[in-house]
Motif scaffolding. Structure first.
Motif, short mmCIF file in Angstrom:
data_model
loop_
_atom_site.label_atom_id
_atom_site.label_comp_id
_atom_site.label_asym_id
_atom_site.label_seq_id
_atom_site.Cartn_x
_atom_site.Cartn_y
_atom_site.Cartn_z
N GLY A 27 41.14 -42.56 -7.38
CA GLY A 27 40.94 -44.00 -7.16
C GLY A 27 39.50 -44.40 -6.89
O GLY A 27 39.16 -45.58 -6.99
N VAL A 28 38.65 -43.42 -6.54
CA VAL A 28 37.26 -43.75 -6.20
C VAL A 28 36.27 -42.94 -7.05
O VAL A 28 35.49 -43.50 -7.82
CB VAL A 28 36.97 -43.51 -4.70
CG1 VAL A 28 35.51 -43.85 -4.39
CG2 VAL A 28 37.91 -44.35 -3.84
N LEU A 29 36.31 -41.62 -6.93
CA LEU A 29 35.30 -40.79 -7.59
C LEU A 29 35.40 -40.85 -9.11
O LEU A 29 34.39 -41.01 -9.80
CB LEU A 29 35.44 -39.33 -7.12
CG LEU A 29 35.19 -39.10 -5.62
CD1 LEU A 29 35.37 -37.62 -5.28
CD2 LEU A 29 33.80 -39.58 -5.22
N TYR A 30 36.62 -40.72 -9.66
CA TYR A 30 36.78 -40.75 -11.12
C TYR A 30 36.37 -42.09 -11.72
O TYR A 30 35.58 -42.12 -12.68
CB TYR A 30 38.22 -40.40 -11.50
CG TYR A 30 38.47 -40.45 -12.99
CD1 TYR A 30 37.97 -39.46 -13.83
CD2 TYR A 30 39.18 -41.50 -13.55
CE1 TYR A 30 38.18 -39.51 -15.20
CE2 TYR A 30 39.39 -41.57 -14.92
CZ TYR A 30 38.89 -40.57 -15.74
OH TYR A 30 39.11 -40.63 -17.09
N PRO A 31 36.84 -43.23 -11.18
CA PRO A 31 36.39 -44.52 -11.74
C PRO A 31 34.88 -44.70 -11.64
O PRO A 31 34.26 -45.24 -12.57
CB PRO A 31 37.12 -45.56 -10.87
CG PRO A 31 38.35 -44.86 -10.41
CD PRO A 31 37.91 -43.44 -10.18
N LEU A 32 34.27 -44.26 -10.54
CA LEU A 32 32.82 -44.38 -10.41
C LEU A 32 32.11 -43.52 -11.44
O LEU A 32 31.10 -43.93 -12.02
CB LEU A 32 32.39 -43.97 -8.99
CG LEU A 32 32.68 -44.96 -7.87
CD1 LEU A 32 32.29 -44.36 -6.53
CD2 LEU A 32 31.94 -46.27 -8.10
N ALA A 33 32.64 -42.30 -11.67
CA ALA A 33 32.02 -41.41 -12.65
C ALA A 33 32.12 -42.00 -14.06
O ALA A 33 31.14 -42.01 -14.82
CB ALA A 33 32.69 -40.04 -12.60
N VAL A 34 33.30 -42.51 -14.43
CA VAL A 34 33.50 -43.10 -15.76
C VAL A 34 32.61 -44.32 -15.93
O VAL A 34 31.97 -44.51 -16.99
CB VAL A 34 34.98 -43.47 -15.97
CG1 VAL A 34 35.14 -44.29 -17.24
CG2 VAL A 34 35.83 -42.21 -16.03
N THR A 35 32.55 -45.16 -14.90
CA THR A 35 31.71 -46.36 -14.96
C THR A 35 30.24 -45.98 -15.10
O THR A 35 29.51 -46.58 -15.89
CB THR A 35 31.91 -47.22 -13.69
OG1 THR A 35 33.28 -47.61 -13.60
CG2 THR A 35 31.03 -48.47 -13.76
N GLY A 36 29.82 -44.97 -14.34
CA GLY A 36 28.43 -44.53 -14.41
C GLY A 36 28.06 -43.99 -15.78
O GLY A 36 27.01 -44.33 -16.33
N VAL A 37 28.93 -43.16 -16.35
CA VAL A 37 28.69 -42.60 -17.69
C VAL A 37 28.63 -43.72 -18.72
O VAL A 37 27.77 -43.74 -19.61
CB VAL A 37 29.77 -41.57 -18.05
CG1 VAL A 37 29.66 -41.18 -19.52
CG2 VAL A 37 29.65 -40.34 -17.17
N ALA A 38 29.56 -44.67 -18.61
CA ALA A 38 29.60 -45.78 -19.57
C ALA A 38 28.34 -46.62 -19.49
O ALA A 38 27.78 -47.04 -20.51
CB ALA A 38 30.83 -46.65 -19.30
#
Length: 210
Positions: A27-38
């Motif tokens: 709910g936090v780390l994965y969405p942040l990682a995907v958003t950052g990569v994007a």
């Protein structure tokens, strides 16, 4: 009895820890990682494929716009669009298709009227458009009603009218169309196309320099 209570407490504690870990990771780390990569690798697409002109956002390359004057290139018709009647706090346009069959009398009437208008609007003093020159995308809307592109054939058809109304030569406007025409994606997907908004922005810049 005490052992049963203790085991239950341990299980509850383990379950709670698992829930917290999964919430943190998923709910936090994965969405942040995907958003950052994007944002790093696909910044423009991640932010809606925005198109800017004069330092401000004027639209998206993915969404067609209506309401251009005849000084500019015209998009595809948008007969499938509807208006929001539920939440009237916002003025929204709802995308959609006309849902008419090919032999539907209403659709045939729309196409005939649209073709006559395209011929009339794009004929100039020294260039007459023939009905046979009008491509299908000039008289039919897309499935969403929001197609941002037109075919190079429809863009070419509009060159003389746009040139005349903006005091430009047909060669200047045709060059603009050619520069903004794209082929099939990867050489075989989709159809050749011209983004109307991007083309009209380039046209406005050309007129301001003339």
């Amino acid at each position: 009895m005490n052992n049963s209570v203790t085991n239950t407490a341990r299980l509850l504690g383990a379950g709670l820890r698992a829930l917290l870990v999964l919430t943190l990771v998923c709910g936090v780390l994965y969405p942040l990682a995907v958003t950052g990569v994007a944002q790093v690798l696909f910044n423009n697409k991640a932010n809606g494929s925005e198109i800017k002109a004069d330092g401000k956002v004027v639209g998206s390359s993915l969404i067609g716009q209506q309401g251009y004057s005849l000084d500019y290139f015209q998009p595809r018709p948008a007969n499938g669009l509807g208006t929001n009647s539920v939440n009237t706090q916002y003025k929204l346009i709802l995308s959609g298709a006309t849902n008419r069959a090919g032999d539907n009398s209403e659709l045939i009437k729309w196409v005939r009227e649209a073709k006559a208008k395209v011929v009339k609007d794009n004929s100039t003093a020294d260039y007459k458009v023939r009905p046979s020159q009008v491509p299908a995308d000039a008289v039919t809307s897309s499935g969403s009603g929001l197609d941002p592109d037109i075919s190079p054939a429809y863009a070419d058809l509009q060159v003389h009218r746009v040139a005349e109304r903006n005091a430009l030569s047909a060669a200047q406007v045709q060059k603009l169309v050619d520069e903004h025409s794209e082929g099939r994606t990867l050489g075989f997907m989709g159809e050749p196309r011209v983004n109307v908004l991007e083309l009209n922005i380039a046209l406005k810049e050309l007129v301001s320099k003339s």
